[in-house]
Write a protein that holds these residues in place. Structure first.
Motif, PDB file in Angstrom:
ATOM      1  N   GLY A   4      12.707   0.810  -2.124  1.00 38.65           N
ATOM      2  CA  GLY A   4      11.699   0.874  -3.303  1.00 38.65           C
ATOM      3  C   GLY A   4      10.657   1.790  -3.158  1.00 38.65           C
ATOM      4  N   ALA A   5      10.405   2.352  -4.304  1.00 38.24           N
ATOM      5  CA  ALA A   5       9.320   3.173  -4.689  1.00 38.24           C
ATOM      6  C   ALA A   5       8.722   2.978  -5.918  1.00 38.24           C
ATOM      7  N   ASP A   6       7.546   3.378  -6.294  1.00 40.10           N
ATOM      8  CA  ASP A   6       6.901   3.210  -7.556  1.00 40.10           C
ATOM      9  C   ASP A   6       7.667   3.523  -8.545  1.00 40.10           C
ATOM     10  N   ARG A  47       0.760  -1.234   0.052  1.00 46.40           N
ATOM     11  CA  ARG A  47       0.151   0.082   0.091  1.00 46.40           C
ATOM     12  C   ARG A  47       0.771   1.254   0.083  1.00 46.40           C
ATOM     13  N   ALA A  48       1.706   1.226   0.761  1.00 47.62           N
ATOM     14  CA  ALA A  48       3.016   2.188   0.963  1.00 47.62           C
ATOM     15  C   ALA A  48       3.360   2.638  -0.600  1.00 47.62           C
ATOM     16  N   ILE A  49       3.698   1.579  -1.481  1.00 50.20           N
ATOM     17  CA  ILE A  49       4.407   1.861  -2.573  1.00 50.20           C
ATOM     18  C   ILE A  49       3.259   2.203  -3.531  1.00 50.20           C
ATOM     19  N   ARG A  50       2.118   1.900  -3.565  1.00 51.78           N
ATOM     20  CA  ARG A  50       1.035   2.442  -4.403  1.00 51.78           C
ATOM     21  C   ARG A  50       0.619   3.674  -3.843  1.00 51.78           C
ATOM     22  N   VAL A  93       9.097  -1.828  -8.812  1.00 55.66           N
ATOM     23  CA  VAL A  93       9.768  -1.106  -7.571  1.00 55.66           C
ATOM     24  C   VAL A  93      11.225  -0.851  -7.506  1.00 55.66           C
ATOM     25  N   THR A  94      11.652   0.534  -7.330  1.00 57.41           N
ATOM     26  CA  THR A  94      13.002   0.699  -7.292  1.00 57.41           C
ATOM     27  C   THR A  94      13.826  -0.376  -6.847  1.00 57.41           C
ATOM     28  N   PHE A 126       6.268  -9.292  -1.846  1.00 52.91           N
ATOM     29  CA  PHE A 126       6.054  -7.913  -1.739  1.00 52.91           C
ATOM     30  C   PHE A 126       5.916  -7.388  -3.169  1.00 52.91           C
ATOM     31  N   LEU A 127       6.620  -7.501  -4.251  1.00 52.13           N
ATOM     32  CA  LEU A 127       6.585  -7.209  -5.598  1.00 52.13           C
ATOM     33  C   LEU A 127       5.187  -7.537  -6.254  1.00 52.13           C
ATOM     34  N   GLU A 128       4.743  -8.765  -5.916  1.00 49.29           N
ATOM     35  CA  GLU A 128       3.690  -9.253  -6.537  1.00 49.29           C
ATOM     36  C   GLU A 128       2.334  -8.367  -6.167  1.00 49.29           C
ATOM     37  N   ARG A 129       2.459  -8.053  -4.939  1.00 49.42           N
ATOM     38  CA  ARG A 129       1.220  -7.093  -4.045  1.00 49.42           C
ATOM     39  C   ARG A 129       1.336  -5.834  -4.539  1.00 49.42           C
ATOM     40  N   ALA A 130       2.546  -5.079  -4.763  1.00 52.27           N
ATOM     41  CA  ALA A 130       2.768  -3.912  -5.229  1.00 52.27           C
ATOM     42  C   ALA A 130       2.118  -3.564  -6.453  1.00 52.27           C
TER      43      ALA A 130
END
Length: 202
Positions: A30-32, A11-14, A130-131, A122-126
């Motif tokens: 990581g960031a979007d 959720r934080a990434i999104r 992700v950086t 985590f990447l699947e959910r994001a």
């Protein structure tokens, strides 16, 4: 690693926020990767020179192709089949989906698929690239444990912790960065000898 922690990080990434997350080498920041403003926050948190590009992590190499983040040659696809997931960053031609700030205006971007279950979950959910840059202030050592990450970075990020990944690892080894178009290894790290042998044979 529990489901709530994964969901909070995704959720934080999104939402355009930063996340410290584990990989099989070192902790990443990581960031979007589709959001130029979020990528800018990574540069700011790390104090990173804007002329240095940042790679992105995805749950599978196919994701990067299917979502049209990158284009890949047959040789790059064959390399990905051999070495990904793994501690390797493969440079590919980027599409316009990725902002200039991510690649410092370059036409190629590093793609990372960590061989690390918490990272992949985590990447699947994001649901976006992700950086994939180490979670440290530029010039400081990369971190295999959250306690080794500088406060400047931690103050800016949600932390997805999995320090137990590193209990049997004696040293910090980054991913190996490979540019198949140029036929070169930009940074030697994990599996560098195996990758060199593959380049010579293919």
């Amino acid at each position: 690693m529990n489901d709530d922690a994964l969901e909070r990080a995704a959720r934080a990434i999104r939402a355009g926020e930063l996340v410290v997350y584990p990989t099989e080498t070192v902790y990443g920041l990581g960031a979007d990767g589709l959001d130029a403003d979020a990528v800018e926050r990574v540069f700011e948190a790390k104090g990173r020179d804007r002329s240095k590009p940042i790679s992105v992590a995805v749950p599978t190499f196919e994701t990067a192709l299917e979502e049209d983040y990158v284009r890949a040659s047959d040789r790059e696809r064959a390399f990905a089949d051999e070495f990904l997931p793994g501690p390797v960053t493969l440079l590919c031609e980027r599409t316009e989906a990725l902002p200039d700030v991510l690649t410092a205006g370059r036409e190629r971007v590093g793609i990372r698929v960590p061989d690390c279950e918490p990272a992949l979950a985590f990447l699947e959910r994001a649901e976006r690239p992700v950086t994939a840059t180490s979670a440290n202030v530029s010039g400081e050592p990369s971190a295999r444990q959250v306690k080794d990450i500088g406060q400047r970075v931690l103050d800016e990020a949600v932390v997805l912790e999995a320090d137990d990944l590193y209990e049997s690892i004696d040293e910090t080894v980054p991913s190996t960065v490979v540019d198949l178009e140029a036929g070169t290894i930009h940074r030697r790290g994990a599996l560098a000898d195996e990758i060199e042998a593959w380049l010579e044979a293919n």
